[in-house]
Design an enzyme around this catalytic site. Structure first.
Site, PDB file in Angstrom:
ATOM      1  N   GLU A 176       0.824  -1.212   0.000  1.00  0.00           N
ATOM      2  CA  GLU A 176       0.000   0.000   0.000  1.00  0.00           C
ATOM      3  C   GLU A 176       0.855   1.257   0.000  1.00  0.00           C
ATOM      4  O   GLU A 176       0.462   2.286  -0.565  1.00  0.00           O
ATOM      5  CB  GLU A 176      -0.958  -0.014   1.190  1.00  0.00           C
ATOM      6  CG  GLU A 176      -1.970  -1.153   1.168  1.00  0.00           C
ATOM      7  CD  GLU A 176      -2.793  -1.208  -0.116  1.00  0.00           C
ATOM      8  OE1 GLU A 176      -2.939  -0.168  -0.787  1.00  0.00           O
ATOM      9  OE2 GLU A 176      -3.276  -2.307  -0.452  1.00  0.00           O
ATOM     10  N   HIS A 206       1.645   2.158  -3.493  1.00  0.00           N
ATOM     11  CA  HIS A 206       0.564   2.973  -4.067  1.00  0.00           C
ATOM     12  C   HIS A 206       0.685   4.420  -3.590  1.00  0.00           C
ATOM     13  O   HIS A 206       0.485   5.368  -4.368  1.00  0.00           O
ATOM     14  CB  HIS A 206      -0.794   2.435  -3.619  1.00  0.00           C
ATOM     15  CG  HIS A 206      -1.282   1.241  -4.373  1.00  0.00           C
ATOM     16  ND1 HIS A 206      -1.349   1.193  -5.751  1.00  0.00           N
ATOM     17  CD2 HIS A 206      -1.773   0.048  -3.934  1.00  0.00           C
ATOM     18  CE1 HIS A 206      -1.847   0.032  -6.136  1.00  0.00           C
ATOM     19  NE2 HIS A 206      -2.120  -0.692  -5.053  1.00  0.00           N
TER      20      HIS A 206
END
Length: 683
Positions: free
Chosen positions: A470, A473
């Site tokens: 994550e 991202h």
């Protein structure tokens, strides 16, 4: 109804970095804010559409890029809260706003006047003095109108608008139903027999969960993955494992108000109809036409190419689990609720690894530091805690991100712990995107996880990998360096967007990163070299199971959206038929069964696109080899190309061209098979 004077959305935000003033925002502020911002956006769109002057990039495309900033501020704040910290009031507003927003956007994208002006510029694109980025924005804008149906006759436009509104309502219902099922379930462990096999760390987390639910002195397992997966791994109570597992995989199909079966059937039918109206054979053909894969055949070739080696490996793994179960006097037939339990025992025996031995070295705080440090070494950016930035929940933390020269790059929020008000899973989102149009605007990015709390919070190796994923991202959003907001950050093809995140996972396994940050939470000592070597040697353990679990979900998703129509669809029967066709092992269940497959049914994002993780993994497995070939996981030249062509580039160019600019060639599936340990003999 909140007055304009007291509503933060009708004022400038004077918070640090103009972050949302969460301490002042109330649910009742959203409806008037949405109403006003939708009205102003409609006015702006009408002004562009009705302009009788010459249509050019400056008078049409740039105003389109500028329009709707107030709406974006309201919507980004609202939908981030409904995912990460929702309540009954927000959910009611969400149900009301979903079709209204869909109707609003349909009216814009199907406006013939607006499309005529965009099309006029697009027809003259070769005559215009456009920068490469401006040409890309023009092409993407034109394509967006075409794919929305702007070229169709009015009757079809009207039907497309109605479909969009209905799909928005259904997607909201789907996600709220899943969250309701997750919130309502608890497995209460009553006494010592119920706790058999559970390690101290899981017991502590289950006790905290029980206390939060008013059950002091007891232990509670929930359907949060960070709670139930460790329980399925360690519990010696096969009957309780079975009960918990069956509840976990039955989310969204329990009958009553939260059952998603009719929701799915209608969504699949409407998507198929939408594709036919736009001239495509199926929704999968429509969706993939604007992806790297381009066609369902290309996706099927990838999925099938990995399925057989993965299924064969899973069969070997099952046999090893059954042999151990038999030796312990348990049933030799492995059931789905047994797999994690015996896999941990086999891993322990084969690699001399014990999850209880590993977890003390993976403190959440140190893993956050590790993710930051990797970004510093690769891209020269630094992270600085900011206690003065308002946050939406006490668990959320804020960091200012700065460039190597000390200038401001962005704001990063971390929300790491599970709670009933948060949907399950892990994700990255933005409260504000990056742009340079009319002045530099830097992003506000959030990572949301569902880890169990602890003192300190300790992660599994898979949890740590999720954190790195994550954060990859997040870096894609934070490092964005484009002029136009429509192509900033993660606004790229769905089967390309997972490249920055999956690639970033590789740095968690770099020995020098683990040696520095995987330190014991009590002693501060680094992980012993022998344990580190065993951990890395076992990285592909149980990979047949993990790949089959994922691939089956991707195949069911694709098959559902290859239906030319979906009248009288029974989603569970369809799921069973698809799994029978691919000869799904009885001992493994899809990672996301259809009734709770939020990736695919809470919106269109991953519909006919769940394969994207595997497509991107082909890229990331090859991309990290560039660093290996350079002989340094932090090689400056390779990191610079990675920054310039992947992490900061947004959607400035076609994703295949972007990858070629970084790597010099396109990869093959072999790198992926090697990464997952599926290219040779079992280990």
């Amino acid at each position: 109804m909140a007055s304009h004077d007291s509503n933060p959305f009708f004022a400038d935000w004077t918070t640090p970095f103009e972050a949302p003033p969460f301490d002042a925002i109330r649910p009742e502020h959203f409806e008037p804010a949405f109403a006003a911002s939708l009205a102003s956006h409609r006015e702006a769109m009408d002004a562009i559409a009705s302009d009788t002057g010459p249509a050019d990039f400056a008078t049409v495309i740039e105003p389109l890029e500028r329009a709707g900033r107030d709406l974006g501020r309201v919507a980004m704040t609202f939908f981030n809260l409904t995912g990460a910290d929702t309540n009954d009031a927000l959910q009611a507003i969400e149900r009301d706003m979903a079709p209204k927003l869909a109707k609003h956007w349909s009216a814009i994208m199907l406006d013939g006047r607006l499309f005529a002006r965009v099309a006029a510029i697009f027809a003259r694109r070769d005559e215009l003095d456009l920068t490469p980025e401006q040409r890309r924005v023009l092409e993407r804008t034109h394509l967006g109108f075409v794919r929305a149906g702007a070229q169709l006759p009015q009757e079809k436009k009207d039907r497309l608008a109605a479909i969009s509104e209905r799909l928005a309502t259904l997607g909201t219902a789907f996600s709220q139903n899943v969250l309701a099922d997750e919130k309502s379930y608890t497995l209460v462990l009553e006494g010592p027999d119920d706790l058999a096999g559970l390690p101290d760390m899981l017991l502590a987390a289950a006790a905290r969960t029980a206390a939060e639910r008013g059950l002091e002195g007891r232990h509670v397992i929930t359907l949060s993955r960070s709670s139930i997966e460790p329980f399925l791994t360690f519990s010696e109570r096969r009957d309780l494992r079975e009960r918990a597992f069956k509840a976990w995989i039955a989310r969204g199909e329990g009958g009553g108000a939260t059952d998603n079966r009719t929701v799915i059937a209608e969504m699949v039918a409407l998507r198929a109809e939408r594709a036919r109206l736009l001239g495509y054979d199926t929704f999968a053909h429509f969706k993939l036409d604007d992806a790297m894969a381009k066609t369902p055949d290309a996706v099927s070739e990838l999925l099938e190419g990995v399925w057989e080696p993965a299924r064969a490996r899973a069969g070997q793994e099952r046999d090893a689990l059954a042999a151990l179960a038999r030796a312990e006097g348990a049933p030799a037939d492995i059931a789905p609720w047994d797999w994690r339990h015996y896999a941990e025992k086999v891993r322990r025996a084969r690699h001399r690894l014990d999850e209880a031995e590993i977890k003390p070295y993976f403190q959440l705080e140190r893993m956050i530091e590790a993710a930051f440090e990797v970004a510093t070494r690769l891209f020269g950016i630094t992270f600085h805690p900011r206690a003065d930035v308002p946050v939406y929940h006490p668990d959320v933390r804020a960091w200012e991100v700065r460039r190597a020269d000390g200038s401001h790059l962005g704001l990063f929020l971390g929300d790491y712990f599970a709670r009933p008000s948060k949907r399950s899973g892990a994700w990255m989102s933005a409260y504000r995107g990056q742009r340079r149009l009319d002045g530099e605007v830097r992003p506000i990015i959030v990572n949301v996880m569902n880890f169990s709390k602890g003192d300190p919070a300790l992660l599994s190796f898979d949890d740590a990998r999720t954190l790195f994923h994550e954060f990859g991202h997040a870096l894609h959003g934070l490092l964005s360096d484009v002029t136009y907001p429509s192509i900033a950050g993660t606004s790229v093809a769905r089967d390309f967007v997972e490249l920055p995140s999956q690639l970033y996972e590789h740095w968690l396994e770099v020995p020098e990163v683990l040696e520095r940050f995987a330190v014991h939470h009590k002693t501060g000592e680094p992980m012993p070299r022998d344990l580190l070597d065993r951990l890395l040697a076992a990285r592909n353990f149980n990979q047949g199971f993990a790949t089959v679990e994922y691939l089956s979900s991707a195949i069911v998703d694709l098959d559902l959206h290859l239906l030319p129509s979906a009248d009288n669809l029974d989603p569970l029967a369809f799921e069973r038929e698809t799994l029978a066709r691919i000869d799904m092992p009885d001992e493994i269940v899809m990672r996301h069964r259809t009734p709770h497959f939020t990736h695919v049914f809470s919106g269109d994002g991953y519909a006919a696109g769940y394969y994207s993780y595997l497509w991107s993994e082909v890229l990331d497995a090859d991309a990290f080899k560039a660093f290996e070939e350079a002989g340094d996981p932090f090689d400056p030249g390779t990191a610079r190309r990675l920054h310039d062509h992947i992490y900061s580039a947004g959607n400035r160019q076609d994703p295949a061209e972007a990858y070629m600019a970084f790597r010099g060639r396109m990869p093959t599936v072999q790198a992926l098979l090697e990464k997952r340990g599926l290219a040779g003999e079992a280990v």
